[in-house]
Design a protein around this motif. Structure first.
Motif, mmCIF file in Angstrom:
data_model
loop_
_atom_site.group_PDB
_atom_site.id
_atom_site.type_symbol
_atom_site.label_atom_id
_atom_site.label_comp_id
_atom_site.label_asym_id
_atom_site.label_seq_id
_atom_site.Cartn_x
_atom_site.Cartn_y
_atom_site.Cartn_z
ATOM 1 N N LYS A 72 89.556 52.108 98.044
ATOM 2 C CA LYS A 72 89.123 53.337 97.377
ATOM 3 C C LYS A 72 90.348 54.097 96.875
ATOM 4 N N ASP A 73 90.110 55.279 96.322
ATOM 5 C CA ASP A 73 91.223 56.071 95.795
ATOM 6 C C ASP A 73 92.171 56.488 96.912
ATOM 7 N N ASN A 87 97.416 54.049 102.318
ATOM 8 C CA ASN A 87 97.668 53.925 100.879
ATOM 9 C C ASN A 87 98.634 52.771 100.635
ATOM 10 N N ASN A 141 96.214 52.376 95.963
ATOM 11 C CA ASN A 141 94.825 52.380 96.410
ATOM 12 C C ASN A 141 94.815 52.477 97.926
#
Length: 217
Positions: free
Chosen positions: A30-31, A147, A155
């Motif tokens: 995900k972000d 991250n 990502n």
């Protein structure tokens, strides 16, 4: 005739199922998220780069390639046996191919291709990073989120890990997982970017296993 057709169908299904089953589950992606912060009471463990590594495997229609990548530096902040924060740096110049003999010219050819601008462009992006954003228990499994930055693309991924502390040493080993390289802008031979590759494509999934050893600071 029907039996022959059935046998062919069964063999094809078996091969297809086996090929699909060779790849580990893709990490939830995900972000990017905010980095985790450790409490003042957390103990810091510095990554032992000589004993830590990442194993990788890539897939294409004609087979697979595998090897290792070295960890350049890193630390984990631990409180009451639980990781609260941390990060590590991956040395992209250290990509090693293991499935081709080192003295085979194809070893150097593949290594050069992986480090070139076609793939990871290590001249422009010599390191990748992983920064912890959290850890939680999901169905009895510790899921580490962080991250992951490759080629300046970030990502957040969540991966199952096992951790153990033995006196002043901590080990962290992930279960084998895959990432979709196209999400980090690694385009070469990817069907996500090119639709005229035929059977010359390279699978977007890269299989990874992270093994870290860290010593109390």
């Amino acid at each position: 005739m029907k039996k022959s057709i059935f046998k062919i169908f069964a063999l094809t299904a078996f091969i297809t199922f086996s090929s699909c089953g060779e790849k580990a589950k893709e990490a939830e992606t995900k972000d990017a998220q905010d980095a985790a912060m450790a409490n003042e009471t957390a103990m810091t463990y510095n990554v032992d780069t000589e004993k830590s590594t990442i194993n990788w495997k890539g897939f294409k229609p004609t087979g697979t390639h595998d090897g290792t990548i070295a960890i350049k530096d890193g630390k984990l902040d631990v409180n009451d046996g639980t990781i609260e924060s941390g990060n590590f740096t991956i040395d992209m110049n250290s990509i090693v191919v293991k499935d081709i003999p080192e003295d085979d010219e194809n070893n150097a050819k593949l290594t050069g291709h992986l480090t070139s601008a076609d793939f990871f462009d290590v001249e422009a992006h010599p390191t990748a990073t992983f920064e912890v954003t959290g850890i939680e228990n999901v169905d009895g499994n510790a899921m580490l989120s962080g991250n992951l930055t490759i080629k300046e693309e970030t990502n957040n991924i969540s991966i199952p890990v096992n951790t153990e502390i033995n006196e002043d040493t901590m080990t962290l080993t992930s279960e084998t997982f895959t990432i979709d390289r196209s999400k980090w802008n690694v385009k070469y031979g990817s069907k996500s970017f090119f639709d005229d590759l035929g059977d010359k494509f390279i699978n977007d999934n890269i299989e990874l296993t992270i093994s870290l050893v860290a010593n109390k600071a």
